[in-house]
Every structure is written in structure tokens, then in C-alpha cells.
Design an enzyme around this catalytic site. Sequence first.
Site, mmCIF file in Angstrom:
data_model
loop_
_atom_site.group_PDB
_atom_site.id
_atom_site.type_symbol
_atom_site.label_atom_id
_atom_site.label_comp_id
_atom_site.label_asym_id
_atom_site.label_seq_id
_atom_site.Cartn_x
_atom_site.Cartn_y
_atom_site.Cartn_z
ATOM 1 N N GLU A 40 0.562 -1.055 -13.905
ATOM 2 C CA GLU A 40 0.335 -1.605 -13.179
ATOM 3 C C GLU A 40 0.813 -3.654 -13.551
ATOM 4 O O GLU A 40 0.727 -3.722 -14.752
ATOM 5 C CB GLU A 40 -1.608 -2.447 -12.339
ATOM 6 N N LYS A 111 -1.857 -1.914 -2.642
ATOM 7 C CA LYS A 111 -3.374 -1.948 -3.161
ATOM 8 C C LYS A 111 -3.934 -2.589 -1.931
ATOM 9 O O LYS A 111 -4.586 -3.501 -1.061
ATOM 10 C CB LYS A 111 -3.477 -3.068 -4.021
ATOM 11 N N CYS A 148 -5.435 0.282 -9.633
ATOM 12 C CA CYS A 148 -6.380 -0.219 -10.455
ATOM 13 C C CYS A 148 -7.239 -0.120 -9.763
ATOM 14 O O CYS A 148 -8.365 0.717 -9.888
ATOM 15 C CB CYS A 148 -5.533 -1.239 -10.738
#
Length: 291
Positions: A40, A111, A148
Site C-alpha cells: 500500500e 479503497k 488494507c
Amino acid sequence: MKVSLIQMSYRGSKEKMVADTVAKIEVLAKSGSKLIVLQELHQGEYFCQSEDTRFFEYAKSFREDVEFWREVSGRFNIVLVASLFEERAPGLYHNTAVVFDNAKVAGKYRKMHIPDDPGFYEKFYFTPGDLGFEPINTSVGRLGVLVCWDQWFPEAARIMALKGAEILIYPTAIGWFDSDSKDEKQRQLDAWITIQRAHAIANGIPLISANRCGFEADSSGVLDGIRFWGNSFIVGAQGEFLARAGESEESLTVELDLDRTKEVRDIWPFFRDRRVDSYECLERVYCDEKD
């Protein structure tokens, strides 16, 4: 199919991070890897340890970054999963994974789940994604790319699998505070590994998780900093470890057999036995008792 991930520590500058990442990609590509996953926000520091508007400058190069990594994917004839800071418009930013396929942009994922915890102040920087959970078609398969904090939510992995993802992929940045006890550190690491292995098992598909490693100080000085714990891994369709890194820099490479998904799902038919007629509660924040 050979697949790889790269686990790295921050070098102190974007230029050094990019140069060293490309060098590692070249080695893996020459060894036959066709899919390479980066961690990330791999171009620089993990800047979300504090809230500071100066870090929005990192997102201004998004279009140039996309062009650069697109060219890298073509140079080495690979599928590359990159994690970039996207400026969509003034004041509107995303934590965005971009997938490149041999000099082409195959797709991107913004995300969806954004944390807001001490040392991980991502809600200050990132707007939640609006592209949904959509697998990305590539020359090596249909990729379910998440980022994540998404890794803690089984709903995201399930939707990707239900839409035909053949591999789940998580670029990630997670670590300890040095002040945490040894037992607490172990509990956190075990939880992180277990939840992702469970996604692979529940959906019968392999999973790649690429984490950062090394210590990064908090530039604001409020906290000491984060020691990213590494431990990147690749598991198969039953959650079995195919490769696992330690806490230091490391690249992992494995041979993935995507045909194994059918074999596993034929034995463990979790999709067949889902009770979709009884899952209405999943569309609510919390399932309070009915009046």
C-alpha cells in the site's frame, strides 16, 4: 502461473523507493513472474500517521505516476498491482489501487473502507471509494483487488468472489506501536493473518497480501511511529500458506494453480449452501431486535 509480491521499507524519498521497486520488479519478471503485487502507498512514506494538509501534495502526481507504472508493466510484460494516492479533484482524494496489464491500464479500485485510528488517520485524507467491489479482468485472470482496511471485512471479499474474482489481492500497510506488549503484538498479527486466510477459505480462492515493513517515525512528533510488521503472505484456496515473509524486506514468488479453485469448491461447496433468502440483516448497520 508465477506470482510475486514485494515487501519493502521506506527509503526516505519517493525517488529511491521508485528506483528500488523497479529494480526488484525487474528481477522477479526475469524469473518468470507474470503478476507482481506492491504494498500500500508503495511510492513513499505512510503519511497518515498525522493530519497535515501538506501531504496532499503527494497526490498531485497521480496521472504521471499512472503513466510511469503503466510503462513499467509494459517494459517487463507483466500484470502489476500498484497502490497510489489519487487526486480526483481539488479537495477530493482516494487511496487507489491501479492494475496495469502489459502497458495498459486494466482497471482501478478505490479503497472502500477507510480507518480512523491513532496513527492511521486515513479519513482525513481519503474519500471512500465509489467504484464498488468489481473484479478487474487481466491477461492472468480476474483479480479481486482490495486495499488494507478492507481486509477486515468478509463482505468485500465475498462480493469479489461472487462476481468471479479468481484471486484476492490486498496491498496493505499495518504495524505495531513499539509500546504495545509482546502478547498484544502477537494477537494483532494473528488476527490479521487469520482473517485473510479465512477469506481464501470461505471463497475457495488464493489470496495475496503485500505489507510494508520497517519503522516509520511520526513526522508530527505526537506518536513515536509505526513499526510495520511485514509478514506478507500468499495462501491457496484452502488458506494453506504457499509463501510467507518475515519482518524484513523480502520478495515472495509462488506458482499458483487457478484450476484448484474448482477442485476445492467441489469438495467444500460454500456457495451452494449459502442462504441468500435469510441475509437481509447484512444490509443494516446493526440488527436490532424487531418491535
